[in-house]
Scaffold this active site. Structure first.
Site, PDB file in Angstrom:
ATOM      1  N   LYS A 125      -3.247  -9.746   7.796  1.00 59.91           N
ATOM      2  CA  LYS A 125      -1.890  -9.858   8.344  1.00 59.91           C
ATOM      3  C   LYS A 125      -1.771 -11.214   9.007  1.00 59.91           C
ATOM      4  O   LYS A 125      -2.781 -11.813   9.384  1.00 59.91           O
ATOM      5  CB  LYS A 125      -1.650  -8.755   9.375  1.00 59.91           C
ATOM      6  CG  LYS A 125      -0.196  -8.476   9.646  1.00 59.91           C
ATOM      7  CD  LYS A 125       0.407  -7.556   8.611  1.00 59.91           C
ATOM      8  CE  LYS A 125       1.907  -7.412   8.813  1.00 59.91           C
ATOM      9  NZ  LYS A 125       2.465  -6.347   7.947  1.00 59.91           N
ATOM     10  N   ASP A 165       7.290  -9.391   6.236  1.00 60.26           N
ATOM     11  CA  ASP A 165       7.271  -8.334   7.254  1.00 60.26           C
ATOM     12  C   ASP A 165       8.483  -8.628   8.140  1.00 60.26           C
ATOM     13  O   ASP A 165       9.427  -9.290   7.670  1.00 60.26           O
ATOM     14  CB  ASP A 165       5.945  -8.375   8.049  1.00 60.26           C
ATOM     15  CG  ASP A 165       5.752  -7.161   8.956  1.00 60.26           C
ATOM     16  OD1 ASP A 165       5.413  -6.089   8.439  1.00 60.26           O
ATOM     17  OD2 ASP A 165       5.963  -7.269  10.176  1.00 60.26           O
TER      18      ASP A 165
HETATM   19  P1  NDP Z   1      13.121  -6.777   9.106  1.00 59.57           P
HETATM   20  O1  NDP Z   1      12.896  -8.031   9.851  1.00 59.57           O
HETATM   21  O2  NDP Z   1      13.817  -6.806   7.796  1.00 59.57           O
HETATM   22  O3  NDP Z   1      13.912  -5.742  10.033  1.00 59.57           O
HETATM   23  C1  NDP Z   1      13.412  -5.333  11.261  1.00 59.57           C
HETATM   24  C2  NDP Z   1      14.457  -4.494  11.965  1.00 59.57           C
HETATM   25  O4  NDP Z   1      13.886  -3.900  13.120  1.00 59.57           O
HETATM   26  C3  NDP Z   1      15.637  -5.312  12.447  1.00 59.57           C
HETATM   27  O5  NDP Z   1      16.774  -4.498  12.463  1.00 59.57           O
HETATM   28  C4  NDP Z   1      15.218  -5.692  13.865  1.00 59.57           C
HETATM   29  O6  NDP Z   1      16.290  -5.968  14.725  1.00 59.57           O
HETATM   30  C5  NDP Z   1      14.487  -4.447  14.302  1.00 59.57           C
HETATM   31  N1  NDP Z   1      13.441  -4.810  15.259  1.00 59.57           N
HETATM   32  C6  NDP Z   1      12.328  -5.541  15.013  1.00 59.57           C
HETATM   33  N2  NDP Z   1      11.609  -5.697  16.126  1.00 59.57           N
HETATM   34  C7  NDP Z   1      12.273  -5.050  17.081  1.00 59.57           C
HETATM   35  C8  NDP Z   1      12.021  -4.845  18.442  1.00 59.57           C
HETATM   36  N3  NDP Z   1      10.938  -5.349  19.047  1.00 59.57           N
HETATM   37  N4  NDP Z   1      12.917  -4.114  19.139  1.00 59.57           N
HETATM   38  C9  NDP Z   1      14.032  -3.596  18.541  1.00 59.57           C
HETATM   39  N5  NDP Z   1      14.321  -3.769  17.244  1.00 59.57           N
HETATM   40  C10 NDP Z   1      13.455  -4.475  16.524  1.00 59.57           C
HETATM   41  O7  NDP Z   1      11.682  -6.107   8.978  1.00 59.57           O
HETATM   42  P2  NDP Z   1      11.193  -4.955   7.976  1.00 59.57           P
HETATM   43  O8  NDP Z   1      12.297  -4.004   7.704  1.00 59.57           O
HETATM   44  O9  NDP Z   1      10.499  -5.616   6.854  1.00 59.57           O
HETATM   45  O10 NDP Z   1      10.063  -4.255   8.857  1.00 59.57           O
HETATM   46  C11 NDP Z   1      10.338  -3.137   9.723  1.00 59.57           C
HETATM   47  C12 NDP Z   1       9.046  -2.398  10.000  1.00 59.57           C
HETATM   48  O11 NDP Z   1       8.479  -1.937   8.762  1.00 59.57           O
HETATM   49  C13 NDP Z   1       7.931  -3.231  10.657  1.00 59.57           C
HETATM   50  O12 NDP Z   1       7.179  -2.397  11.520  1.00 59.57           O
HETATM   51  C14 NDP Z   1       7.050  -3.641   9.486  1.00 59.57           C
HETATM   52  O13 NDP Z   1       5.736  -3.927   9.879  1.00 59.57           O
HETATM   53  C15 NDP Z   1       7.132  -2.373   8.642  1.00 59.57           C
HETATM   54  N6  NDP Z   1       6.786  -2.545   7.239  1.00 59.57           N
HETATM   55  C16 NDP Z   1       7.482  -3.418   6.445  1.00 59.57           C
HETATM   56  C17 NDP Z   1       7.153  -3.547   5.108  1.00 59.57           C
HETATM   57  C18 NDP Z   1       7.942  -4.406   4.189  1.00 59.57           C
HETATM   58  O14 NDP Z   1       7.687  -4.332   2.968  1.00 59.57           O
HETATM   59  N7  NDP Z   1       8.899  -5.202   4.653  1.00 59.57           N
HETATM   60  C19 NDP Z   1       6.014  -2.803   4.526  1.00 59.57           C
HETATM   61  C20 NDP Z   1       5.406  -1.858   5.422  1.00 59.57           C
HETATM   62  C21 NDP Z   1       5.780  -1.764   6.725  1.00 59.57           C
HETATM   63  P3  NDP Z   1      16.640  -7.504  15.076  1.00 59.57           P
HETATM   64  O15 NDP Z   1      17.102  -8.112  13.797  1.00 59.57           O
HETATM   65  O16 NDP Z   1      17.678  -7.433  16.137  1.00 59.57           O
HETATM   66  O17 NDP Z   1      15.344  -8.106  15.577  1.00 59.57           O
END
Ligand code: NDP
Length: 451
Positions: A125, A165
Site C-alpha cells: 500500500k 484508493d
Molecule cells: P474515494 O476517494 O473515491 O471516496 C472516498 C469517500 O469517502 C468520499 O466520499 C470521502 O469524502 C469519504 N471519506 C474519505 N475519508 C473520509 C474521512 N476521513 N471522513 C469522512 N469521509 C471520508 O475512495 P474509494 O471509494 O476508492 O475508497 C473508499 C474506501 O474503500 C476506503 O476505505 C478504501 O480503502 C476502500 N477500498 C477501495 C477500493 C477501490 O477499489 N477504490 C478497493 C478496496 C477498498 P470526501 O470526498 O469529503 O473526502
C-alpha cells in the site's frame, strides 16, 4: 503470555504511534490462534513474527510547485509488505490523514485480501498526505508527476503494481501512468485502474462496489434471504459507494444514504439510477459536495455528521449497511443502534471501517458480517484481471470480467465459510477470511526458507 500476545506487544513497543496498524495486527493474530496447533511448522519457522514486519518501507519527499508559484512539500510512502505469492499489489491513498501507521495497516490487510482472491498478488500500500480537494487540475497533475518521479524506481509490472484508493481515481492514475511511461519509456501493466483506452479493464471502476454487493448477496443466501426490497445505508460517495449503490439497485434493494467529509444525506425514497447519475457527475466531474444532492432532490442533510451517527440519532430502520468511506467510521455505540434497529447484514466496502467494539457487537448478535478484506476484495481481484489482460495484450468483454468477478466473490465467500468451519468458528467471516488468506502465504513463506 501467548505467542500471539507476545508478537503484538513487540509490534506495539516498536512503533507505539501506529494505532491503526496495531488494530489490524491484533485482529488478524487473534483469529489466527487456532492455526498454531494445526501448524507447529509455522511457529518453528517464525512465520507469525515475520508476517507482521514489512519487507520494506520507502518514504520520500514529494516537492512540487502550486498555481501561485510556491513550493509545496508532501511525503510519499510505499510499504511493500509481503510478496510471497506474487508481485506487491495495493492502492495509493492521497489524503491529509495519511501516515506510516495507516499505510502499514492497509498494506498488512492487503496481504490476506490478495491471497483470498486466488490470484497471485502480494500485499502493499502507499500514498501521500497530499489533499487533492480544492486543488486545480494542473496542481493535481504536477503533484502526481512529482510523486511518480520517485516512486517509479521502486515499482514495475513484475515487482509492485499500485492502484487507486481514497483520493486516487482514474484522473490521478492517468497522470501517474503517463509520467511513468515517459520516464521509463515502456508501456507495461505497472499500475491498475487505468482507463480503457490505454490498457484498463472493463468493470475495474465498478469492481469494488459490485463485489461488496455480491458478497452481501452470498451472505444473505446462507440465511435464505435476498436483496430485493431490502433497505440499505451506504456511507461515502466516492468510487466504492457509487457502484455499491448501482448494484444494490440492480438487485432490487433501496439505498437511502450517502456522505462525504462534510455531512450525510438521507433520502428515504431511495437513490435511484437518475439520482446516482447526478452523484457521479457531482463527485467525479464537478468535484462538488454531497450537500448539493439534498438541495437538488429535497433530501435531508446532516452537516458534519457521519451516516452512523445520523442513523442512531434518527433511529433509522434498515436491513443492511455498507460502510464505504474510511477506517473506524462505525463505533460500538452506532453498531449497537444499527443492529437493534433491524440491520442484519454488514458488508464492508471500506478497509477496517468498524472499530473492534463494533465488530464485537456484530458478532455478539450473530448478524451477517463481511469484513473488508473479504467483502471488498473484488477491486483488487479485478486489478489482477487487468494485469492478466495487460500481460496477454488482450481485452476481455464486460460480461467476461463481470462473470469472473462474480466467480471470485463466490469463491472468497466459500473459502471464508469453509475455513471458519474447519477452525471451529462456523459462520465467523472474520476468522474465515484471515485464516483462508493466511494459509497460502504462510505455506509459501515456509517453502522459501528463512529469507
Ligand atoms: P474515494 O476517494 O473515491 O471516496 C472516498 C469517500 O469517502 C468520499 O466520499 C470521502 O469524502 C469519504 N471519506 C474519505 N475519508 C473520509 C474521512 N476521513 N471522513 C469522512 N469521509 C471520508 O475512495 P474509494 O471509494 O476508492 O475508497 C473508499 C474506501 O474503500 C476506503 O476505505 C478504501 O480503502 C476502500 N477500498 C477501495 C477500493 C477501490 O477499489 N477504490 C478497493 C478496496 C477498498 P470526501 O470526498 O469529503 O473526502
Amino acid at each position: 503470555m501467548s505467542l500471539m500476545n507476545e508478537i503484538l506487544e513487540r509490534v506495539r513497543r516498536k512503533d507505539p504511534e501506529q494505532m491503526e496498524f496495531h488494530q489490524a495486527v491484533k485482529e488478524v493474530l487473534d483469529t489466527l490462534e487456532p492455526t498454531i496447533a494445526r501448524h507447529p511448522e509455522f511457529v518453528k519457522a517464525g512465520i507469525f513474527e515475520r508476517i507482521v514486519e514489512p519487507d520494506r518501507v520507502v518514504m520520500f519527499r514529494v516537492p512540487w510547485v502550486d498555481d501561485r508559484g510556491e513550493v509545496q512539500v508532501n511525503r510519499g510512502i510505499r510499504v511493500q509488505f509481503n510478496n510471497a505469492i506474487g508481485p506487491y499489489k495495493g492502492g495509493l491513498r492521497f489524503h491529509p490523514s495519511v501516515n506510516l501507521g495507516i499505510i502499514k495497516f492497509l498494506g498488512f490487510e492487503q496481504i490476506f485480501k490478495n491471497s483470498l482472491t486466488t490470484l497471485p498478488m502480494g500485499g502493499a500500500k502507499g500514498g501521500s498526505d497530499f489533499d487533492p480537494k480544492g486543488r486545480s487540475e494542473m496542481e493535481v497533475m504536477r503533484f502526481c508527476q512529482a510523486f511518480m518521479r520517485e516512486l517509479y524506481r521502486h515499482i514495475g509490472a513484475d515487482t509492485d503494481v499500485p492502484a487507486g484508493d481514497i483520493g486516487v481515481g482514474g484522473r490521478e492514475i492517468g497522470y501517474m501512468y503517463g509520467y511513468y511511461k515517459k520516464i521509463r519509456n515502456e508501456h507495461t501493466g505497472v499500475l491498475t485502474g487505468k482507463a480503457l483506452d490505454y490498457g484498463g479493464s472493463l468493470v475495474r471502476p465498478e469492481a469494488t462496489g459490485y463485489g461488496v454487493t455480491y458478497f452481501a448477496a452470498e451472505m444473505l443466501a446462507t440465511r435464505g434471504q435476498e436483496m430485493k426490497d431490502k433497505v440499505a445505508l451506504v456511507s461515502g460517495s466516492g468510487n466504492v459507494a457509487q457502484y455499491t449503490v448501482e448494484k444494490i439497485n440492480a438487485l432490487g434493494g433501496r439505498v437511502i444514504s450517502l456522505s462525504d467529509s462534510n455531512g450525510t444525506i438521507i433520502d428515504e425514497k431511495g437513490i435511484d439510477a437518475g439520482k446516482l447519475a447526478f452523484v457521479m457527475d457531482l463527485k467525479n466531474n464537478r468535484r462538488g459536495r454531497i450537500k448539493e444532492y439534498a438541495d437538488k432532490y429535497g433530501a435531508k442533510f446532516f452537516e458534519g455528521q457521519d451516516v452512523w451517527d445520523v442513523a442512531r440519532e434518527q433511529g433509522l430502520k434498515v436491513d443492511m449497511a455498507f460502510p464505504s468511506a474510511t477506517q473506524n467510521e462505525i463505533n460500538g455505540k452506532n453498531a449497537e443502534a444499527l443492529v437493534k434497529n433491524g440491520c442484519g447484514c454488514v458488508s464492508e466496502g471500506a478497509n477496517m471501517p468498524s472499530t473492534p467494539e463494533a465488530v464485537d457487537v456484530f458478532q455478539e448478535y450473530k448478524i451477517l458480517y463481511g469484513p473488508g478484506k473479504a467483502a471488498n476484495a473484488g477491486g483488487v481481484a479485478t486489478s489482477g484481471l487487468e494485469m492478466s489482460q495487460n500481460s496477454m495484450r488482450f481485452s476481455w468483454s464486460r460480461e467476461e470480467v463481470d462473470s469472473r468477478l462474480q466467480g471470485i466473490m463466490k469463491s472468497i465467500h466459500r473459502a471464508c465459510l469453509d475455513a471458519s468451519e474447519t477452525y471451529g468458528r462456523k459462520g465467523d467471516y472474520v476468522t474465515g477470511a484471515n485464516i483462508a488468506g493466511f494459509i497460502k502465504v504462510a505455506r509459501s513463506m515456509l517453502a522459501y526458507g528463512i529469507v
